[in-house]
Design a protein around this motif. Structure first.
Motif, PDB file in Angstrom:
ATOM      1  N   GLU A   1     -32.479  10.497  35.471  1.00  0.00           N
ATOM      2  CA  GLU A   1     -32.747  10.422  34.322  1.00  0.00           C
ATOM      3  C   GLU A   1     -33.332  11.697  33.754  1.00  0.00           C
ATOM      4  OE1 GLU A   1     -31.276   8.270  32.169  1.00  0.00           O
ATOM      5  OE2 GLU A   1     -31.053   6.588  33.753  1.00  0.00           O
ATOM      6  N   LEU A   2     -32.724  12.384  32.769  1.00  0.00           N
ATOM      7  CA  LEU A   2     -33.108  13.386  32.031  1.00  0.00           C
ATOM      8  C   LEU A   2     -34.602  13.465  31.727  1.00  0.00           C
ATOM      9  CD1 LEU A   2     -32.665  16.412  30.696  1.00  0.00           C
ATOM     10  CD2 LEU A   2     -32.175  15.110  28.593  1.00  0.00           C
ATOM     11  N   GLN A   3     -35.272  12.319  31.320  1.00  0.00           N
ATOM     12  CA  GLN A   3     -36.485  12.264  30.563  1.00  0.00           C
ATOM     13  C   GLN A   3     -37.585  12.396  31.913  1.00  0.00           C
ATOM     14  OE1 GLN A   3     -34.361   9.777  30.484  1.00  0.00           O
ATOM     15  NE2 GLN A   3     -35.026   7.938  30.978  1.00  0.00           N
ATOM     16  N   TRP A   4     -37.058  11.838  33.109  1.00  0.00           N
ATOM     17  CA  TRP A   4     -37.918  12.035  34.437  1.00  0.00           C
ATOM     18  C   TRP A   4     -38.091  13.557  34.919  1.00  0.00           C
ATOM     19  CZ3 TRP A   4     -34.664   7.907  37.582  1.00  0.00           C
ATOM     20  CH2 TRP A   4     -34.593   6.673  36.689  1.00  0.00           C
ATOM     21  N   MET A   5     -36.814  14.276  34.765  1.00  0.00           N
ATOM     22  CA  MET A   5     -36.909  15.605  35.039  1.00  0.00           C
ATOM     23  C   MET A   5     -37.840  16.303  34.240  1.00  0.00           C
ATOM     24  SD  MET A   5     -32.775  16.113  35.933  1.00  0.00           S
ATOM     25  CE  MET A   5     -33.069  17.894  36.337  1.00  0.00           C
ATOM     26  N   VAL A   6     -37.631  16.183  32.809  1.00  0.00           N
ATOM     27  CA  VAL A   6     -38.659  16.836  31.707  1.00  0.00           C
ATOM     28  C   VAL A   6     -39.990  16.355  32.143  1.00  0.00           C
ATOM     29  CG1 VAL A   6     -39.122  16.913  29.302  1.00  0.00           C
ATOM     30  CG2 VAL A   6     -36.954  16.461  30.014  1.00  0.00           C
ATOM     31  N   ARG A   7     -40.261  15.212  32.593  1.00  0.00           N
ATOM     32  CA  ARG A   7     -41.811  14.867  32.771  1.00  0.00           C
ATOM     33  C   ARG A   7     -42.338  15.551  33.962  1.00  0.00           C
ATOM     34  NH1 ARG A   7     -41.383   9.596  35.462  1.00  0.00           N
ATOM     35  NH2 ARG A   7     -40.556  11.086  37.143  1.00  0.00           N
ATOM     36  N   ASP A   8     -41.458  15.825  34.965  1.00  0.00           N
ATOM     37  CA  ASP A   8     -41.996  16.715  36.196  1.00  0.00           C
ATOM     38  C   ASP A   8     -42.082  17.882  35.944  1.00  0.00           C
ATOM     39  OD1 ASP A   8     -41.979  14.065  37.566  1.00  0.00           O
ATOM     40  OD2 ASP A   8     -40.249  14.542  38.359  1.00  0.00           O
ATOM     41  N   VAL A   9     -41.193  18.653  35.048  1.00  0.00           N
ATOM     42  CA  VAL A   9     -41.468  20.004  34.521  1.00  0.00           C
ATOM     43  C   VAL A   9     -42.621  20.117  33.853  1.00  0.00           C
ATOM     44  CG1 VAL A   9     -40.485  21.721  33.383  1.00  0.00           C
ATOM     45  CG2 VAL A   9     -38.732  20.537  34.800  1.00  0.00           C
TER      46      VAL A   9
ATOM     47  N   LEU B   1     -45.448  18.487  33.997  1.00  0.00           N
ATOM     48  CA  LEU B   1     -46.472  18.205  34.658  1.00  0.00           C
ATOM     49  C   LEU B   1     -46.754  19.671  35.542  1.00  0.00           C
ATOM     50  CD1 LEU B   1     -46.110  14.623  35.894  1.00  0.00           C
ATOM     51  CD2 LEU B   1     -47.818  15.440  34.037  1.00  0.00           C
ATOM     52  N   VAL B   2     -45.746  20.151  35.766  1.00  0.00           N
ATOM     53  CA  VAL B   2     -46.010  21.570  36.838  1.00  0.00           C
ATOM     54  C   VAL B   2     -46.639  22.587  35.629  1.00  0.00           C
ATOM     55  CG1 VAL B   2     -44.872  23.128  37.936  1.00  0.00           C
ATOM     56  CG2 VAL B   2     -44.409  20.883  38.500  1.00  0.00           C
ATOM     57  N   VAL B   3     -46.031  22.575  34.456  1.00  0.00           N
ATOM     58  CA  VAL B   3     -46.256  23.614  33.518  1.00  0.00           C
ATOM     59  C   VAL B   3     -47.902  23.399  33.157  1.00  0.00           C
ATOM     60  CG1 VAL B   3     -45.906  24.517  31.225  1.00  0.00           C
ATOM     61  CG2 VAL B   3     -44.188  24.159  32.466  1.00  0.00           C
ATOM     62  N   ILE B   4     -48.074  22.175  32.984  1.00  0.00           N
ATOM     63  CA  ILE B   4     -49.670  21.860  32.737  1.00  0.00           C
ATOM     64  C   ILE B   4     -50.485  22.160  33.783  1.00  0.00           C
ATOM     65  CG2 ILE B   4     -51.141  19.998  32.359  1.00  0.00           C
ATOM     66  CD1 ILE B   4     -49.098  18.512  30.901  1.00  0.00           C
ATOM     67  N   ALA B   5     -50.079  22.049  34.994  1.00  0.00           N
ATOM     68  CA  ALA B   5     -51.094  22.708  36.080  1.00  0.00           C
ATOM     69  C   ALA B   5     -50.994  24.310  36.043  1.00  0.00           C
ATOM     70  CB  ALA B   5     -50.357  22.203  37.516  1.00  0.00           C
TER      71      ALA B   5
ATOM     72  N   VAL C   1     -50.676  26.274  33.772  1.00  0.00           N
ATOM     73  CA  VAL C   1     -51.398  26.614  32.328  1.00  0.00           C
ATOM     74  C   VAL C   1     -52.968  26.368  32.799  1.00  0.00           C
ATOM     75  CG1 VAL C   1     -52.126  25.987  29.993  1.00  0.00           C
ATOM     76  CG2 VAL C   1     -49.699  25.972  30.489  1.00  0.00           C
ATOM     77  N   SER C   2     -53.586  25.274  33.417  1.00  0.00           N
ATOM     78  CA  SER C   2     -54.761  25.003  33.875  1.00  0.00           C
ATOM     79  C   SER C   2     -55.222  26.216  34.659  1.00  0.00           C
ATOM     80  CB  SER C   2     -54.880  23.611  34.340  1.00  0.00           C
ATOM     81  OG  SER C   2     -56.144  23.595  35.046  1.00  0.00           O
ATOM     82  N   LEU C   3     -54.452  26.701  35.737  1.00  0.00           N
ATOM     83  CA  LEU C   3     -54.757  27.679  36.654  1.00  0.00           C
ATOM     84  C   LEU C   3     -54.885  29.111  35.828  1.00  0.00           C
ATOM     85  CD1 LEU C   3     -52.652  26.886  39.823  1.00  0.00           C
ATOM     86  CD2 LEU C   3     -55.247  27.309  39.370  1.00  0.00           C
ATOM     87  N   ALA C   4     -54.235  29.285  34.740  1.00  0.00           N
ATOM     88  CA  ALA C   4     -54.225  30.621  34.006  1.00  0.00           C
ATOM     89  C   ALA C   4     -55.341  30.646  33.055  1.00  0.00           C
ATOM     90  CB  ALA C   4     -52.916  30.453  33.397  1.00  0.00           C
ATOM     91  N   ILE C   5     -55.873  29.279  32.313  1.00  0.00           N
ATOM     92  CA  ILE C   5     -56.804  29.367  31.622  1.00  0.00           C
ATOM     93  C   ILE C   5     -58.257  29.130  31.870  1.00  0.00           C
ATOM     94  CG2 ILE C   5     -55.228  28.843  29.679  1.00  0.00           C
ATOM     95  CD1 ILE C   5     -56.369  26.109  29.314  1.00  0.00           C
ATOM     96  N   THR C   6     -58.291  28.785  33.284  1.00  0.00           N
ATOM     97  CA  THR C   6     -59.695  28.303  33.717  1.00  0.00           C
ATOM     98  C   THR C   6     -60.272  29.453  34.770  1.00  0.00           C
ATOM     99  OG1 THR C   6     -58.780  26.100  33.979  1.00  0.00           O
ATOM    100  CG2 THR C   6     -60.948  26.678  35.043  1.00  0.00           C
TER     101      THR C   6
END
Length: 483
Positions: free
Chosen positions: A298-306, A308-312, A314-319
């Motif tokens: 499902e499209l929503q599953w793919m969006v969720r996983d993308v 989550l990776v983007v959030i990780a 961003v965390s590395l970039a701003i910490t």
């Protein structure tokens, strides 16, 4: 930017290691619509790689720790190929690839991405300062961690709070019990209220269990267990605290040079983003899917996983790098989980197929054990069998086994069989605390505590604690909810 690039490589490595292990022996992609695997025709010998993998996880760290530390990936690969190659030779590369792709896309990859995101974001949150470990302070820390575990996961909550707890008690002579109860509550029982909390519940979510189902149906179980354990801990810690009053105090190795505070607070909104991404995939139904070798994604599953990776990332970039260094952050724990669970998810394929066959499969005695004469599930056995296997193997695949043994239909399990799903969920999450190997954070906390000089009990010494303090609570739950 260096950290971000390192994260990208790690992310690709995690997914790549797992997917290669899952697909390496499956052959070329074949035609769409490969037939479903009929578990009634499978021999119990197909379960041997799965059993071998789980026994390797249980025994190698204890009997050959040095070998395991350096070669666990090779062991995982061996058991993965021990299933995939014979299966491909027997049923053909097309059918094998269909099963592997289905498992990878719907279970393994989303599972690892969620753990990766929670691990990365929580690793950027540092609690500073030196609390002093009185019974009230320690009990409050455990209670906070128990609540946090369902919000940022047992792994996230354990990594955020274990070091502050150790610093708070590093001048005390009796501090082993604080880590033991931390494993009970923060690394396990506290993660029972959302799919974010503990890996087995997230697998249930991926199978179709509603996000807040566990919140409403396991709330009373969790309150009972947490209430009993926090009360027992406060009384025990008060006893040890009074016992130390007549002794010469040790010098506090953590000087009070820094006030109590929080570094890396910019990661807190990112934790909210993780929750939002999960909820988005549950609530947003665009009706768009992609057929990948017979598996509908499902499209929503793919969006969720993308997301989550983007959030990780961003965390590395701003910490700040210093925050992660002071947290002792490195990629090894998540790398280990990625490799081991790739083999687990691969080797469990025939086991789940056999269980789905029910009385037609070779595991029919197990089906009969958990099924009453009237055909209804025996919830007591679901609770204790799920829990017993979760204690000695791993609670995520154990949850999958019994979820499928109960029929595997999320709508039935959330409806007429709600108590059965409650028993499976509670058994997997709660009894993962029975041993060091029942849940991934247990061993991580053990390692950190030993590194900080805490004389942790042996494998069986820890079990003496868990039997003494956990089993009475489990018996109470049995009488309250599962009989």
């Amino acid at each position: 930017m260096v950290a971000a690039r390192r994260c990208v490589r790690s992310c690709l490595g995690l997914a790549g290691a797992g997917v290669l292990l899952l697909a390496g022996a499956s052959g070329a992609l074949g035609a769409d619509g490969a037939p479903a695997l009929d578990g009634a025709q499978l021999s119990p010998l197909w379960a041997l790689p799965f059993v071998g993998m789980l026994l390797s996880i249980a025994l190698f760290p204890l009997l050959a720790g040095h070998f395991w530390h350096h070669h666990y990936g090779k062991v995982a690969l061996f058991w993965g190929l021990a299933f995939a190659i014979p299966f491909a030779l027997t049923y053909g590369p097309s059918a094998t690839t269909h099963e592997v792709v289905h498992t990878a896309l719907l279970e393994y990859i989303p599972f690892i991405i969620l753990l990766f995101a929670l691990f990365t974001v929580s690793g950027g949150i540092l609690v500073t300062g030196n609390l002093h470990g009185s019974p009230v302070t320690n009990t409050a820390l455990l209670a906070i961690g128990t609540v946090l575990a369902s919000v940022i996961g047992t792994t996230g909550a354990s990594m955020v709070l274990i070091r502050p707890l150790l610093r708070a008690n590093d001048e005390r002579r009796y501090n082993v019990h604080t880590v033991v109860f931390f494993i009970f509550l923060v690394s396990n029982i506290g993660g029972s209220l959302t799919p974010l909390g503990d890996p087995p519940l997230f697998l249930g979510f991926l199978k179709g269990v509603n996000f807040f189902w566990t919140t409403t149906h396991l709330f009373h179980d969790t309150v009972v267990m947490a209430g009993l354990l926090l009360t027992a801990f406060f009384l025990l810690d008060s006893y040890y605290y009074r016992k130390e009053e007549g002794m010469k105090l040790r010098r506090d190795p953590t000087p009070d040079t820094e006030g109590l505070g929080l570094r890396g607070a910019q990661n807190l909104p990112l934790l909210g983003g993780v929750i939002g991404a999960i909820l988005l995939s549950a609530l947003w139904k665009p009706g768009i899917s992609f057929n990948i070798y017979g598996t509908h994604v499902e499209l929503q599953w793919m969006v969720r996983d993308v997301l989550l990776v983007v959030i990780a990332l961003v965390s590395l970039a701003i910490t700040p790098k210093l925050v992660r260094e002071r947290n002792g952050f490195d990629w090894e724990p998540i790398r280990e989980v990625a490799k081991l669970f790739a083999a687990i998810f691969l080797t469990i394929i025939p086991v789940i197929a056999i269980l789905k066959a029910g009385e037609r499969g070779v595991f029919s005695p197990l089906v009969e054990l958990v099924t009453g004469p009237d055909g209804q599930p025996v919830n007591v056995w679901y609770f204790w069998l799920t829990g017993a296997l979760s204690a000695f193997l791993d609670n995520a695949p154990t949850y999958l086994v019994f979820f499928n043994l109960a029929g595997g239909d999320p709508h039935q399990l959330m409806g007429p069989l709600a108590v059965t799903l409650e028993a499976i969920s509670a058994g997997a999450v709660f009894m993962g605390a029975m041993t060091y190997i029942g849940n991934a954070p247990n061993f991580m906390v053990l390692s950190i505590a030993k590194h900080r000089g805490v004389k942790m009990p042996s494998f069986f010494g820890y079990m003496a604690w868990s039997v003494g303090f956990l089993v009475p609570g489990f018996i109470l739950l049995t009488f309250l909810y599962f009989l």
